[in-house]
Scaffold this motif. Structure first.
Motif, PDB file in Angstrom:
ATOM      1  N   ARG A  75       0.858  -1.183   0.000  1.00  0.00           N
ATOM      2  CA  ARG A  75       0.000   0.000   0.000  1.00  0.00           C
ATOM      3  C   ARG A  75       0.893   1.231   0.000  1.00  0.00           C
ATOM      4  O   ARG A  75       1.851   1.316   0.792  1.00  0.00           O
ATOM      5  CB  ARG A  75      -0.875   0.003   1.262  1.00  0.00           C
ATOM      6  N   PHE A  76       0.594   2.185  -0.875  1.00  0.00           N
ATOM      7  CA  PHE A  76       1.338   3.445  -0.942  1.00  0.00           C
ATOM      8  C   PHE A  76       0.308   4.541  -0.675  1.00  0.00           C
ATOM      9  O   PHE A  76      -0.486   4.895  -1.534  1.00  0.00           O
ATOM     10  CB  PHE A  76       1.985   3.578  -2.324  1.00  0.00           C
ATOM     11  N   PHE A  77       0.340   5.024   0.556  1.00  0.00           N
ATOM     12  CA  PHE A  77      -0.688   5.940   1.064  1.00  0.00           C
ATOM     13  C   PHE A  77      -0.180   7.378   1.010  1.00  0.00           C
ATOM     14  O   PHE A  77       0.934   7.676   1.450  1.00  0.00           O
ATOM     15  CB  PHE A  77      -1.009   5.550   2.510  1.00  0.00           C
ATOM     16  N   PRO A 128       7.240   2.423  -7.176  1.00  0.00           N
ATOM     17  CA  PRO A 128       8.280   3.396  -6.826  1.00  0.00           C
ATOM     18  C   PRO A 128       7.697   4.805  -6.783  1.00  0.00           C
ATOM     19  O   PRO A 128       6.582   5.033  -7.258  1.00  0.00           O
ATOM     20  CB  PRO A 128       9.272   3.270  -7.995  1.00  0.00           C
ATOM     21  N   THR A 129       8.433   5.727  -6.219  1.00  0.00           N
ATOM     22  CA  THR A 129       8.100   7.149  -6.354  1.00  0.00           C
ATOM     23  C   THR A 129       8.904   7.645  -7.555  1.00  0.00           C
ATOM     24  O   THR A 129      10.126   7.493  -7.571  1.00  0.00           O
ATOM     25  CB  THR A 129       8.527   7.928  -5.093  1.00  0.00           C
ATOM     26  N   PRO A 130       8.246   8.204  -8.575  1.00  0.00           N
ATOM     27  CA  PRO A 130       8.993   8.565  -9.788  1.00  0.00           C
ATOM     28  C   PRO A 130       9.954   9.738  -9.567  1.00  0.00           C
ATOM     29  O   PRO A 130       9.757  10.554  -8.660  1.00  0.00           O
ATOM     30  CB  PRO A 130       7.878   8.966 -10.768  1.00  0.00           C
ATOM     31  N   LEU A 224      16.294  16.982  -7.543  1.00  0.00           N
ATOM     32  CA  LEU A 224      15.618  15.815  -8.138  1.00  0.00           C
ATOM     33  C   LEU A 224      15.729  14.621  -7.201  1.00  0.00           C
ATOM     34  O   LEU A 224      16.805  14.368  -6.635  1.00  0.00           O
ATOM     35  CB  LEU A 224      16.252  15.500  -9.497  1.00  0.00           C
ATOM     36  N   HIS A 225      14.623  13.899  -7.063  1.00  0.00           N
ATOM     37  CA  HIS A 225      14.624  12.751  -6.161  1.00  0.00           C
ATOM     38  C   HIS A 225      13.582  11.724  -6.606  1.00  0.00           C
ATOM     39  O   HIS A 225      12.675  12.039  -7.389  1.00  0.00           O
ATOM     40  CB  HIS A 225      14.400  13.183  -4.705  1.00  0.00           C
ATOM     41  N   ALA A 226      13.736  10.514  -6.074  1.00  0.00           N
ATOM     42  CA  ALA A 226      12.837   9.394  -6.398  1.00  0.00           C
ATOM     43  C   ALA A 226      12.996   8.392  -5.265  1.00  0.00           C
ATOM     44  O   ALA A 226      13.907   8.521  -4.432  1.00  0.00           O
ATOM     45  CB  ALA A 226      13.248   8.752  -7.725  1.00  0.00           C
TER      46      ALA A 226
END
Ligand SMILES: O=C(O)CCC(=O)C(=O)O
Length: 286
Positions: A75-77, A128-130, A224-226
């Protein structure tokens, strides 16, 4: 002075965890990690609040989303603009050292809270978080805009620690916001597309921190991050994230930006200072 957990606490003073070099590192790299920045009593309070939000029945129609794709075992809340709607989070924003840390690290004379957010990746989340940088998502302009990412759990690469490209806030670039839900909802025609940073990875200076509960990172609005998914089987990754404006941050409403909680009642070019984005911290006279 405010009394918290029975001890006198001056929230205009950032804790010792802010090394004198932190502002220098933040300015140069666009990212800094502060160890033991928050007392574990704040961490526990936020864990309880986060878990309450996870099971809340009435989710906000715009500011709350489940970001994992159908069929993702985890789950990605995501929940945003929580403090104006919940007095427990409001207490953290106004009574913990969080604003002092953000303002001090930015080298600002004041810190306005822009919004707060929970990003929780439960074990087994593959989403993932883009790659993105934050500022193009938001209706703000200014040099002193940052995010404080507070770890509420042990965080490792395996459980979804954020990766940051050091120095990318100085590239002089503003890329199209990448919608976390995978559609093009935040297109802004004047911005250039994000290059394929995975292909460029070997040439980039990427940093990722193992974190303990109470550690935090601060990254610049253009860094920039991911983040990878949470590959672990039993390690939760709960993060409480707050977004901050320092000196001379102005309102810049544009098409293709993220919806705010409500109209702030400001004109384009006004200083970001209103009920929605109040000043929470001021530097004691230098
Ligand atoms: O926690 C994550 O997965 C991403 C965090 C992020 O994008 C942010 O803090 O701006």
């Amino acid at each position: 002075m405010t009394s918290i957990h029975g001890t006198e606490f001056d929230r205009t003073t950032a804790p010792l965890a802010i090394r004198p070099k932190a502002t220098e590192d933040f300015e140069r790299d666009g990212i800094v990690c502060l160890r033991e920045a928050f007392d574990l009593s704040w961490v526990q309070e936020l864990r309880d609040l986060a878990d309450e939000m996870l099971t809340a029945e009435n989710r906000h129609p715009v500011q709350s989303q489940d970001l994992a794709k159908d069929g993702d075992p985890g789950r990605f809340f995501n929940e945003m603009f929580i403090w104006p709607r919940h007095k427990g989070f409001k207490r953290v924003v106004f009574d913990s050292p969080i604003a002092a840390i953000a303002g001090t690290v930015m080298g600002a004379d004041k810190a306005n809270v822009l919004f707060d957010q929970l990003l929780i990746k439960e074990p087994g989340t593959s989403e993932p978080t883009p790659w993105h940088h934050d500022l193009p998502f938001w209706p703000f302009q200014g040099a002193q805009i940052c995010t404080l990412w507070l770890a509420l759990d042990e965080v490792t690469a395996d459980s979804g620690a954020v990766e940051y490209i050091k120095g990318s806030h100085r590239w002089g670039k503003r890329y199209q916001p990448t919608s976390f839900v995978g559609d093009g909802r935040y297109q802004q025609k004047e911005l250039e597309p994000l290059p394929d940073l995975e292909v460029m990875r070997g040439d980039l200076d990427i940093v990722q921190f193992d974190m303990a509960p109470g550690d935090c990172t601060l990254h610049h609005g253009l860094t920039l991050h991911a983040a990878p998914g949470n590959q672990s089987t039993d390690q939760r990754r709960r993060a409480y994230i707050t977004r901050w404006g320092g000196d001379e941050v102005t309102y810049d409403p544009r098409d293709g930006t993220q919806p705010m909680l409500h109209d702030p009642g400001l004109k384009a070019g006004d200083l970001v200072e209103c009920d929605l984005w109040p000043v929470v911290w001021k530097r004691a006279k230098r």
